[in-house]
Design a protein around this motif. Structure first.
Motif: not given
Length: 327
Positions: A14-20, A78-82, A109-114, A154-159
């Motif tokens: 899932p894209m989200l991981a519950g709420e803050k 961390f986000t893009h592995g440049a 990082v999870a937010d930015h990859r999303r 809502q929180k972005t799912n880091a998994q």
């Protein structure tokens, strides 16, 4: 007007991981609003008193130290592995980036990859186009992209979006240190200012300018990449979204405002790919590469970028245009 963003296909995780939690939501608002209030009173506070060269030097130093931790560390590494970083550099980047008070590294990082996975479509956490294209919708979208999205529960799912960081013991440890690093980033300037001036007043003004005001300025420059750099500016390269290059922010954003170039080549270590496009983050990555601290650096390739040119735009200069001068 109804939302106009496209809906991407479903994924296994899932894209989200519950709420803050209420505490998390309160702290986000506190970290966003308190520095902003300091910025609002900064001009009258400085009018004739309360600002010294020591404060300016400390604010500038901490601005670029923590900002580069975000641009080089959180974003490009961390986000893009440049590039790959030796362990000490990796830890230093995660630590200084956390001191920008933009949230723990894994969540950032999870937010930015999303954001890249759903850029300007349904699922993007901070698209200014999510409400439509009318003036009212864009005003609402600008607020959402610039600041409002931080207040979403809502929180972005880091998994799903940052599983690699969740298994990195160094990074998970620094992730849990975020509250302590927040205290450090505010009190360190005060301590240094007090020691330099040998006064409580020097500590107080350093806390205000190099702590609160510096954090607020860096926040709004970073948020402007989310908002302004998806609304106004040039689009020399084809991308799936509305990202733009906005030159007025090039220095303050440390090269991040060449945002259209970045979205055209997300894993590139340099965002200002054309001659004259200042990108101090890329310059520092080049220095790390020369020192042997960074390896496998993904410098942009002119031929690949030229294939993505939009009509009416000329190819970038060859050779050094894709690397820092001298690289």
């Amino acid at each position: 007007m109804t939302r106009t963003l496209e809906r991407p296909p479903k994924a296994a995780e899932p894209m989200l991981a519950g709420e803050k939690t209420r505490t998390e939501n309160f702290l986000v608002k506190l970290f966003a609003v308190v520095p902003l209030l300091a910025l609002a009173v900064a001009v009258p506070f400085a009018w004739g008193w309360g600002l010294s060269w020591t404060d300016i030097a400390l604010a500038t130093g901490f601005y670029f130290l923590t900002g580069l931790g975000v641009t080089i560390g959180f974003h490009r590494h961390f986000t893009h592995g440049a590039f790959k970083a030796h362990r000490a550099l990796r830890i230093a980047l995660a630590t200084t980036g956390s001191m920008a008070m933009q949230g723990p590294v894994i969540g950032w990082v999870a937010d930015h990859r999303r954001h890249h996975a759903y850029a300007d479509r349904d699922g993007d956490p901070h698209s200014p186009w999510r409400y439509g294209t009318t003036p009212t919708a864009l005003a609402k979208g600008f607020w959402h992209a610039h600041l409002g999205w931080l207040f979403d529960r809502q929180k972005t799912n880091a998994q799903r979006f940052a599983p690699d960081l969740l298994t990195d013991r160094d990074i998970t440890r620094i992730n849990t240190w975020f509250p302590a690093l927040t205290v450090l980033t505010l009190l360190a300037p005060a301590l240094i200012g007090g020691l330099i001036t040998l006064s409580w007043w020097g500590a107080l003004t350093a806390f205000f300018w190099a702590g609160l005001v510096r954090v607020a300025l860096l926040h709004h420059v970073t948020w402007s990449v989310n908002s302004l750099c998806h609304m106004i500016g040039e689009r020399p390269y084809a991308a799936r979204d509305k990202s733009t290059n906005f030159w007025p922010l090039a220095i303050a954003s440390m090269g991040e405002s060449w945002h259209n170039s970045h979205h055209a080549d997300p894993t590139g270590a340099r965002h200002g790919v054309r001659r004259g496009q200042l990108d101090m983050s890329a310059r520092l990555i080049w220095a790390f590469e020369k020192l042997g601290w960074a390896t496998d650096v993904r410098w942009p390739k002119p031929d690949r970028l030229d294939r993505k040119l939009n009509p009416g735009h000329h190819p970038a200069h060859r050779g050094r245009a894709t690397r820092p001068e001298g690289g």
